[in-house]
Design a protein around this motif. Structure first.
Motif, short mmCIF file in Angstrom:
data_model
loop_
_atom_site.label_atom_id
_atom_site.label_comp_id
_atom_site.label_asym_id
_atom_site.label_seq_id
_atom_site.Cartn_x
_atom_site.Cartn_y
_atom_site.Cartn_z
N ALA A 45 -19.24 -2.58 0.56
CA ALA A 45 -20.69 -2.49 0.70
C ALA A 45 -21.07 -1.63 1.90
O ALA A 45 -21.99 -0.80 1.82
CB ALA A 45 -21.29 -3.89 0.86
N LEU A 46 -20.36 -1.81 3.01
CA LEU A 46 -20.65 -1.00 4.21
C LEU A 46 -20.33 0.46 3.96
O LEU A 46 -21.04 1.35 4.46
CB LEU A 46 -19.84 -1.53 5.40
CG LEU A 46 -20.26 -2.90 5.95
CD1 LEU A 46 -19.32 -3.34 7.06
CD2 LEU A 46 -21.69 -2.85 6.47
N THR A 47 -19.27 0.72 3.20
CA THR A 47 -18.93 2.11 2.89
C THR A 47 -20.03 2.78 2.09
O THR A 47 -20.40 3.93 2.35
CB THR A 47 -17.60 2.16 2.11
OG1 THR A 47 -16.56 1.58 2.89
CG2 THR A 47 -17.24 3.60 1.77
N ARG A 48 -20.58 2.05 1.11
CA ARG A 48 -21.65 2.61 0.30
C ARG A 48 -22.89 2.86 1.14
O ARG A 48 -23.58 3.87 0.98
CB ARG A 48 -21.97 1.66 -0.86
CG ARG A 48 -20.85 1.58 -1.88
CD ARG A 48 -21.25 0.74 -3.06
NE ARG A 48 -20.23 0.76 -4.10
CZ ARG A 48 -20.34 0.16 -5.26
NH1 ARG A 48 -21.43 -0.53 -5.55
NH2 ARG A 48 -19.37 0.23 -6.16
N ILE A 49 -23.20 1.92 2.04
CA ILE A 49 -24.35 2.11 2.92
C ILE A 49 -24.14 3.32 3.82
O ILE A 49 -25.06 4.13 4.04
CB ILE A 49 -24.61 0.84 3.76
CG1 ILE A 49 -25.03 -0.31 2.85
CG2 ILE A 49 -25.68 1.10 4.82
CD1 ILE A 49 -25.16 -1.63 3.57
N GLY A 50 -22.91 3.46 4.33
CA GLY A 50 -22.61 4.60 5.19
C GLY A 50 -22.73 5.93 4.46
O GLY A 50 -23.25 6.91 5.01
N ILE A 51 -22.25 5.96 3.21
CA ILE A 51 -22.37 7.19 2.43
C ILE A 51 -23.83 7.53 2.17
O ILE A 51 -24.25 8.69 2.25
CB ILE A 51 -21.61 7.04 1.10
CG1 ILE A 51 -20.10 6.95 1.37
CG2 ILE A 51 -21.91 8.21 0.17
CD1 ILE A 51 -19.28 6.68 0.14
N GLY A 52 -24.64 6.49 1.88
CA GLY A 52 -26.07 6.73 1.67
C GLY A 52 -26.74 7.26 2.93
O GLY A 52 -27.56 8.19 2.86
N ALA A 53 -26.37 6.69 4.10
CA ALA A 53 -26.95 7.17 5.36
C ALA A 53 -26.54 8.60 5.65
O ALA A 53 -27.35 9.42 6.11
CB ALA A 53 -26.53 6.25 6.51
N LEU A 54 -25.29 8.93 5.36
CA LEU A 54 -24.82 10.31 5.56
C LEU A 54 -25.57 11.27 4.64
O LEU A 54 -25.86 12.41 5.03
CB LEU A 54 -23.32 10.39 5.31
CG LEU A 54 -22.41 9.78 6.38
CD1 LEU A 54 -20.96 9.85 5.94
CD2 LEU A 54 -22.60 10.49 7.73
N GLY A 55 -25.86 10.82 3.43
CA GLY A 55 -26.63 11.67 2.51
C GLY A 55 -28.01 11.98 3.05
O GLY A 55 -28.49 13.12 2.96
N ILE A 56 -28.67 10.95 3.63
CA ILE A 56 -29.99 11.17 4.22
C ILE A 56 -29.91 12.14 5.39
O ILE A 56 -30.75 13.04 5.53
CB ILE A 56 -30.59 9.82 4.66
CG1 ILE A 56 -30.85 8.93 3.43
CG2 ILE A 56 -31.89 10.04 5.43
CD1 ILE A 56 -31.32 7.55 3.79
N LEU A 57 -28.90 11.95 6.24
CA LEU A 57 -28.73 12.86 7.38
C LEU A 57 -28.44 14.28 6.91
O LEU A 57 -28.90 15.25 7.53
CB LEU A 57 -27.60 12.35 8.27
CG LEU A 57 -27.86 11.04 9.02
CD1 LEU A 57 -26.62 10.60 9.80
CD2 LEU A 57 -29.05 11.19 9.97
N ALA A 58 -27.68 14.43 5.83
CA ALA A 58 -27.37 15.76 5.31
C ALA A 58 -28.65 16.45 4.81
O ALA A 58 -28.85 17.66 5.05
CB ALA A 58 -26.35 15.66 4.19
N ILE A 59 -29.50 15.70 4.13
CA ILE A 59 -30.76 16.28 3.65
C ILE A 59 -31.62 16.73 4.83
O ILE A 59 -32.22 17.82 4.81
CB ILE A 59 -31.50 15.26 2.77
CG1 ILE A 59 -30.73 15.01 1.48
CG2 ILE A 59 -32.91 15.76 2.45
CD1 ILE A 59 -31.31 13.90 0.63
N ALA A 60 -31.69 15.87 5.86
CA ALA A 60 -32.48 16.23 7.05
C ALA A 60 -31.91 17.48 7.73
O ALA A 60 -32.66 18.35 8.19
CB ALA A 60 -32.51 15.06 8.03
N ALA A 61 -30.57 17.58 7.80
CA ALA A 61 -29.94 18.74 8.43
C ALA A 61 -30.23 20.01 7.63
O ALA A 61 -30.53 21.08 8.21
CB ALA A 61 -28.44 18.52 8.56
#
Length: 296
Positions: free
Chosen positions: A10-26
């Protein structure tokens, strides 16, 4: 028995989702910094937007604007509070549409499972129903609804929006439930017949538990569709108080306050996440039901 997912997954999935948001912002900030001022134009079409602050505010400006007052008037609430109230209104309407879509979708699936003739007759129309443009359909629903009078009952505008939300929500439920109810192998249905189990007993003990893996993704998709349908219907019918109307209203003020117009867009995104998360909680209950029925 099915293994429960570990907290690490579950934490891995949350982390991947957070990284996706950061990638879009970047990507947003990199394009704004290095992209052409007039955007990317091919022929007469602009396929990527201009990089000015009016067209593409900085991420930090959009986020900080959420905590500033909506207007300069004294006592004006912060933008995030105004967006949250509108999102709550839309979420309530979408929830009603989702429940109606769930009932209609499962009922249609049951009819089609019961009769092959009904499946061949209804399924093409169910698929065809999703080709109707909501922009044109929503005002028609509101016009029809305004003419409904049953005793003291009076049709409300939000009900038209809920009908549109259910119109988009029922389709994935009907298809997912149909495929799930038809998923048991012939050997299993024959086993139920050997036990002299009737159609209803087979449905409850075999078909419904077997349909859970098909139904859960359909319910999540239906929740997202209900939110989209509610927002589009609010725009089309002019219903006030919801996030859809706020998006249109703030978009008209974008020339003077471009960061403000992104507030309700963020609200719509969070609204979709809340709807999907709520369905995930329901999915845990259905998963337990499936295990209990299968192991019994």
């Amino acid at each position: 028995m099915r293994r429960r997912r570990s907290p690490r997954v579950a934490l891995t999935r949350i982390g991947i989702g957070a990284l996706g948001i950061l990638a879009i912002a970047a990507i947003w900030e990199l394009y704004k910094a290095f992209g052409p001022a007039d955007g990317v134009v091919i022929g007469d079409s602009r396929i990527l937007p201009r990089t000015s602050d009016l067209a593409m505010p900085h991420i930090v400006d959009m986020v900080s604007r959420l905590f500033e007052p909506v207007t300069r008037a004294d006592g004006s609430p912060p933008l995030w509070l105004e967006v949250s109230g509108a999102a709550a209104v839309t979420l309530g309407i979408a929830a009603v549409g989702w429940v109606v879509g769930l009932i209609v979708g499962v009922a249609l699936a049951l009819v089609m499972v019961r009769s092959r003739l009904a499946e061949s007759s209804l399924l093409p129309w169910i698929v065809l129903s999703q080709t109707v443009p909501l922009i044109a359909f929503a005002p028609v629903v509101r016009s029809w609804g305004s003419k409904i009078e049953i005793g003291a009952f009076e049709w409300q505008d939000w009900m038209s929006v809920a009908v549109i939300a259910s119109y988009l929500a029922f389709f994935p439920v009907a298809i997912g439930a149909l495929r799930g109810l038809q998923s048991p192998d012939a050997i299993h249905t024959e086993l139920m017949r050997s036990y002299a189990a009737g159609w209803w007993a087979t449905l409850v003990k075999l078909r419904f538990p077997a349909s859970v893996p098909y139904l859960l993704p359909a319910l999540r998709l239906a929740a997202a569709n209900a939110v989209v349908g509610a927002i589009v219907a609010e725009v089309s019918t002019g219903l006030r108080g919801g996030i859809g109307r706020m998006i249109v209203q703030y978009a008209g003020q974008a020339s003077g306050d471009p960061a403000k117009s992104w507030g309700p867009i963020f609200g719509a995104i969070v609204l979709g996440l809340v709807a999907a998360g709520s369905v995930a909680l329901i999915g845990g209950t259905l998963g337990n039901y499936r295990r209990a029925e299968v192991n019994s």
